[in-house]
Design a protein around this motif. Structure first.
Motif, PDB file in Angstrom:
ATOM      1  N   ALA A  71     -10.557  -7.051  27.057  1.00 10.98           N
ATOM      2  CA  ALA A  71     -10.465  -8.437  27.526  1.00 10.98           C
ATOM      3  C   ALA A  71     -11.254  -9.376  26.624  1.00 10.98           C
ATOM      4  CB  ALA A  71     -10.977  -8.537  28.961  1.00 10.98           C
ATOM      5  N   ASN A  72     -12.318  -8.878  25.992  1.00  9.46           N
ATOM      6  CA  ASN A  72     -13.158  -9.742  25.162  1.00  9.46           C
ATOM      7  C   ASN A  72     -12.447 -10.246  23.921  1.00  9.46           C
ATOM      8  OD1 ASN A  72     -15.356  -9.646  26.852  1.00  9.46           O
ATOM      9  ND2 ASN A  72     -16.321  -7.933  25.821  1.00  9.46           N
ATOM     10  N   ILE A  73     -11.388  -9.590  23.498  1.00  9.99           N
ATOM     11  CA  ILE A  73     -10.606 -10.087  22.360  1.00  9.99           C
ATOM     12  C   ILE A  73      -9.240 -10.562  22.845  1.00  9.99           C
ATOM     13  CG2 ILE A  73     -11.791  -8.596  20.705  1.00  9.99           C
ATOM     14  CD1 ILE A  73      -9.052  -6.957  20.687  1.00  9.99           C
ATOM     15  N   SER A  74      -9.208 -11.141  24.048  1.00 14.45           N
ATOM     16  CA  SER A  74      -7.947 -11.577  24.654  1.00 14.45           C
ATOM     17  C   SER A  74      -7.163 -12.509  23.743  1.00 14.45           C
ATOM     18  CB  SER A  74      -8.218 -12.255  25.999  1.00 14.45           C
ATOM     19  OG  SER A  74      -9.208 -13.270  25.851  1.00 14.45           O
ATOM     20  N   GLY A  75      -7.867 -13.294  22.923  1.00 12.52           N
ATOM     21  CA  GLY A  75      -7.174 -14.215  22.023  1.00 12.52           C
ATOM     22  C   GLY A  75      -6.427 -13.525  20.903  1.00 12.52           C
ATOM     23  N   ASP A  76      -6.712 -12.242  20.651  1.00 14.81           N
ATOM     24  CA  ASP A  76      -6.071 -11.500  19.572  1.00 14.81           C
ATOM     25  C   ASP A  76      -5.006 -10.529  20.088  1.00 14.81           C
ATOM     26  OD1 ASP A  76      -7.709 -12.377  17.190  1.00 14.81           O
ATOM     27  OD2 ASP A  76      -9.297 -11.653  18.502  1.00 14.81           O
ATOM     28  N   LEU A  77      -4.636 -10.667  21.361  1.00 19.57           N
ATOM     29  CA  LEU A  77      -3.617  -9.784  21.944  1.00 19.57           C
ATOM     30  C   LEU A  77      -2.266 -10.469  21.941  1.00 19.57           C
ATOM     31  CD1 LEU A  77      -5.640  -8.481  25.034  1.00 19.57           C
ATOM     32  CD2 LEU A  77      -5.333  -7.338  22.839  1.00 19.57           C
TER      33      LEU A  77
END
Length: 1097
Positions: A396-402
């Motif tokens: 979830a912490n890299i949600s912007g890269d999913l």
């Protein structure tokens, strides 16, 4: 399409009610062949409004029409139509719905995007006004403008911008749910605890309680995972992970506080994992006697080198980091598989001496129950294990890269929890089924015939480890942290697994911390951190955040005591989990229609239980660390609340505010009004609140924290323009009230006349019991020069207020209330100042560019000089305007507009309580005296009485006020109110009303009747004679006010009431004028003659 164009529509049973006219936009091809316009043209049924894959309208053709369709499509031939189209993406087809021309667009996702969305351009649908209002003229269908109006398509310039944006975004590296979430979560959950502590935990707690400990930790993470999934699927998720989820759900206060400590915890966690890796390396160096300096410094050296390498991988980009994570996961899986393989490989004498006997039922039975030692207990062992279960937010912490966070986060997170839990349980059971709790490691400790044994499972297997009960041993589940290495088929693979677990967790934390911190800085919750919001490269990498995380990690690697900081970090993560669970509960509890998560497998009460469970676990792990976490979070929460960041994320907190307010308002309707709870609830006719600030200030003084205050404005004129101006100004004016800390609402209506608008406000303003009971208006200072209709409206408003049983307060100050001329001049000066600053910026930019060009810039000086001359001209213009308007600035008007904002010095509020109106005349000044700005003012009471009963009247009034518990400084009984005023005063009054008198007694009956019909608003001689005594009283009262209250800070005076149909508007205005003329600020008050004061308890 029309019936004539489609004769067989209703005859064909397969016909669809939606039909499509196909129009070629190639205007060069204007001719149509006979075949195309034949009697039986092809019919096309519209089966889908949009097709995102092919970006065009999808069309189905009827049986037998395929060739016609192909021919039509290839030749691009057309039929004629003139309509407002619905343009599909291909701009090839126009949709005509129900045979009616329409600008209404069909539903489309681009209408619902936020401005600046990276996933696509926001399109603007036609406004309701454009659809509702009549068209000014017939608009022909064109290939560009109509398409934009009908479908919200962008213009050519917009398309260029969009294409550029697409070029910029095509390089984004986006991850699926496996590589982006599953791999990261598994690596972060599987920590070093799996290899060096799990065997000790199951030795202490036994298999039974050990599995319960693992399941209890899993319960916390699973509930949090469910809550995370629910929040993540309730709309588009951007970068920021836990911070984004919490802030968008609970608002910036909770999100800002937890976001900062969560990012910091991840940064320090990098140091923890790196130190764990370095310690393992140092142990290997120690075994081979190859230490560089000493243990502590070697840890620092290796830790520094490691974190620099990890930083390099992270800065290289998310793609490289993801590849590194996959490699580390493979190593980790091989290490775990190596352990399971080792359990079935036949053991040898050395391993038996160390307690490993392969799978044995006796060992399983012996190790099933707990055997807590060294002061350990269930919760202390749980506290040691729980950090091994954290890491569920790594994806979830890299949600912007999913690629698709809404599906990736639930799938990856929940599957990772299941897989890692199974692995933990399997490793724990296998280790406890193969290895005894205590072993000496001595191969000679075997049982010989005739030797007694303590009955342990080791005895049954031929080994005597009984001396471990009296002296410490180095092997077995309880004593050896390297049990997995011993059991495994190939020991170095377990060491590689430890390296993989520590490095992968460190790498995940090194990526998570800057990503979360960047999202926090972008939202500008903390004003001083915008520097770290900038991203670099195609993936918007937070390079500055990486450097900051590196510095923090290095500091803790070099100087910190990690054994002390570790519990705090675990508590920071738990605090995040608790708030995520609470966010899910809160959003569900608020019952907002916007809470529609696609993930359905959650329950609000389970989420609340999860939040409480997280809080409990925090105290179980370390009570003082939990208190520190709560203290830091509370401090940051208070800070963000105090700063009030200007953001609006539609949080569940806002939704709950509404629900609570609605419930309270409904509950209030069931409560009967009581005189003890009366409070002034004022409807103030301020117009735009910034135009009459003094009227708002005095009203706000006696309603702040005490009653309702509604600032009202009435728009009159052409309805279309009025409604448009009213709608555009609503939010701006309410925002002005909020910015200036005025606890008031703004309301506006559009009406045919000012009086009609106020009448609507008097009847419809408020909600339930929170309805206005008092009308506050400013005195109409220009009544003598205003048109008669305005005076009629003004007096009519007072009559209407009395009809609706509202009290009335008319406020008069010497300079008047309207400061709109001053505001206009200020606005002009501000615009000129902005132009001047923009000009200066342009000049500086030009100078900078010329400086960059070097000597070539010399030849450009002429243009700069011309700009400078222009600037000088501008400045002189500004100075001229300023000097021109200095005289127009009415300084006294400005001072008067702020007089009620200032603290009033020692003085008096004089109350001329001449008529009993229920007590409002005395209550308003009392409320003023309990305000900070008016507390130094004393109340002086003036009332009428008889000459021979002055003392008795004083005692009666003093007794009444004491029963009302209202303190006063003095009571004055005025006995000469009803005597005639002096001749000068009366002459002034007569001269004032002279232009408005009819003088019908001096004319014949016919002429008098004609004048009455033509000017019904004029004061007749009969009326003046009938109310002569009342006119005398108003003039006389002004003389008494001049005599007694000229030096008062404020005068509160009983408002005379004009009987409807008897007293003309101009006579009533003359009374108000003469009554309040040449005095300090005056409040003319008349209650609705219902009690607002009581002396009963």
């Amino acid at each position: 399409m029309s019936m004539n164009n489609a004769p067989n529509v209703f005859l064909d049973p397969n016909a669809n009610r939606f039909q499509v006219n196909i129009i070629n936009e190639d205007h060069d091809n204007s001719e149509t062949t006979q075949e195309d316009v034949g009697s039986d043209p092809p019919h096309y049924e519209e089966t889908s409004f949009t097709d995102e894959t092919h970006n065009r309208l999808r069309i189905s053709y009827r049986p037998g029409k395929r060739e016609l369709y192909d021919n039509f499509h290839q030749n691009g031939e057309k039929t004629e139509a003139s309509l407002h189209p619905y343009d599909t993406h291909s701009k090839m087809y126009y949709l005509q719905t129900f045979g009616h021309n329409t600008m209404d667009p069909v539903p489309k996702i681009d209408y619902y995007r936020n401005t600046g969305s990276v996933s696509g351009n926001k399109l603007n649908r036609p406004s309701l006004l454009e659809i509702h209002e009549q068209l000014a003229k017939n608009i022909a269908v064109s290939t560009g403008s109509v398409e934009r109006v009908a479908n919200g398509e962008s213009t050519a310039g917009d398309e260029t911008a969009l294409s550029k944006e697409e070029e910029n975004t095509t390089g984004f590296v986006k991850f699926g749910w496996v590589k982006g979430v599953l791999v990261r979560c598994m690596l972060n959950i599987w920590g070093v605890m799996l290899f060096i502590r799990l065997s000790w935990i199951v030795g202490q707690a036994g298999i039974g309680l050990g599995v319960i400990i693992i399941l209890l930790a899993t319960m916390v993470t699973s509930i949090t995972g469910l809550s995370t999934s629910a929040i993540a699927t309730n709309g588009f998720v951007r970068g920021g992970g836990a911070y984004y989820l919490i802030s968008r759900s609970l608002g910036p206060e909770f999100g800002g506080s937890i976001g900062l400590i969560f990012a910091f915890a991840n940064a320090v966690a990098v140091a923890m994992y790196v130190v764990g890796f370095a310690e393992t390396v140092v142990e290997l160096l120690k075994e081979s006697d190859t230490l560089m300096v000493d243990e502590s410094n070697d840890i620092r050296i290796i830790g520094t080198i490691t974190v620099v390498c990890l930083l390099g991988i992270s800065v290289a980009g998310m793609e490289w980091e993801a590849k590194a994570q996959v490699i580390l996961l493979i190593v980790l899986l091989v290490a775990i598989a190596n352990f399971f393989i080792g359990t079935v490989i036949p053991t040898n004498t050395e391993k038996k001496a160390r307690g490993f006997f392969n799978y044995q039922a006796s060992i399983f039975a012996e190790n099933f129950g707990p055997d807590f030692r060294s002061g350990e207990g269930f919760f202390s062992v749980f506290a040691i294990f729980f950090p091994a279960a954290t890491g569920i937010l790594a994806g979830a912490n890299i949600s912007g890269d999913l690629k698709d966070p809404q599906s990736a986060i639930p799938q990856g997170t929940m599957l990772a929890i299941v897989i890692t839990t199974i692995a933990y349980i399997a490793v724990a059971i296998c280790a406890a089924s193969c290895v005894v709790r205590d072993a000496t490691g001595n191969v000679n400790d075997t049982i010989v015939p005739g030797m007694s044994c303590n009955g342990s499972s080791a005895c049954g297997l031929g080994y005597d480890f009984s001396r471990c009960a009296s002296q410490p041993c180095d092997y077995g589940l309880m004593n050896n942290f390297q049990v997995m290495s011993m059991v495994s088929g190939f020991g170095p693979l377990i060491t590689a697994g430890i390296f993989s677990a520590t490095l992968s967790s460190a790498l995940a934390s090194l990526v998570s911390a800057p990503k979360v911190f960047q999202a926090l800085c972008k939202d500008n919750v903390y004003k001083g951190l915008e520097f770290f919001a900038k991203g670099y490269g195609k993936n918007n990498e937070p390079i500055r955040g990486y450097v900051l995380t590196f510095v923090i990690a290095m500091a803790f690697i070099l100087i910190a005591e990690l054994n002390t900081i570790a519990p705090i970090i675990s508590n920071f993560f738990l605090a995040s989990y608790a708030l995520i669970n609470f966010s899910c509960f809160h959003a569900s509890y608020a019952k907002s229609p916007g809470w529609r998560p696609a993930f359905r497998y959650y329950n609000m009460w389970v989420s609340l239980f999860g939040a409480l469970l997280c809080c409990g676990v925090m105290f179980v792990i370390n009570w003082w660390a939990a208190l520190i976490t709560y203290a830091i979070e509370l401090f940051l929460y208070i800070y963000v609340t105090y700063k009030k960041p200007e953001v609006n994320w539609g949080s569940s907190t806002q939704a709950l505010y509404f629900v609570n307010a609605l419930d309270s308002a409904l509950a209030l309707t069931t409560v009967e009004d009581h005189v003890k709870n009366f409070r002034p609830q004022c409807l103030a006719l301020t117009g735009a609140p910034m135009v009459r600030p003094a009227l708002l200030d005095i009203t706000h003084t006696f309603t702040k924290n005490n009653g309702l205050c509604i600032c009202c404005e009435v728009y009159t004129g052409p309805r279309k323009l009025c409604v448009k101006e009213m709608n555009t100004g609503m939010e701006k004016k309410q925002a002005w009230l909020t910015k200036n800390k005025r606890k008031a609402f703004y309301a506006a209506v559009a009406a045919d006349s000012f009086r009609d608008g106020v009448k609507s406000l008097l009847q419809a303003s408020g909600l339930g019991r929170m309805k206005p009971n008092t009308l506050v208006i400013g005195f109409k200072k220009d009544w003598r020069s205003a048109p008669a209709t305005q005076v009629e409206n003004y007096v009519g408003i007072i009559h209407d207020a009395f009809d609706f049983e509202l009290g009335v307060i008319i406020v008069r100050i010497s300079q008047g209330f309207d400061i709109s001329p001053v505001l206009q001049v200020q606005e002009e000066l501000e615009k000129l100042e902005q132009e001047r600053l923009a000009l200066e910026a342009t000049i500086k930019e030009n100078d900078f560019e010329e400086g960059k060009r070097g000597i070539c810039g010399f030849f450009k000086k002429a243009s700069t000089l011309s700009i400078s001359k222009h600037e000088t001209k501008k400045e002189s213009t500004i100075n001229t305007i300023q000097s021109m308007h200095v005289g127009e600035f009415n300084q006294r008007l400005l001072e008067a507009s702020t007089q009620f904002k200032k603290k009033q010095g020692k003085g008096t509020i004089d109350i001329w309580w001449l008529f009993d109106d229920g007590g409002l005349t005395i209550l308003i000044p009392y409320i003023l005296t309990i305000r900070k700005k008016w507390k130094n003012c004393k109340l002086r009471i003036f009332t009428g009485g008889k000459v021979n009963r002055i003392e008795e009247e004083k005692l009666v009034m003093a007794s009444l006020l004491s029963k009302f518990r209202i303190k006063f400084a003095d009571i004055n009984i005025i006995c000469d109110i009803n005597i005639k005023p002096n001749k000068e005063s009366w002459k002034f009054f007569e001269e004032m009303i002279e232009p408005y008198r009819l003088h019908e007694s001096c004319k014949d009956i016919t002429t008098a009747e004609k004048l009455k019909r033509e000017t019904p608003w004029k004061i007749t001689d009969a009326e003046l004679e009938a109310f002569k005594e009342k006119s005398y009283r108003q003039v006389r009262l002004n003389e008494l006010l001049q005599e007694h209250s000229r030096a008062a800070n404020l005068i509160v005076l009983s408002l005379p009431v004009a009987r409807k149909g008897a007293v003309s508007d101009y006579l009533y205005m003359a009374w108000l004028e003469i009554l309040s003329k040449n005095l300090p600020p005056v409040l003319m008050v008349r209650g609705n003659h219902k009690n607002v004061l009581t002396f009963y308890s």
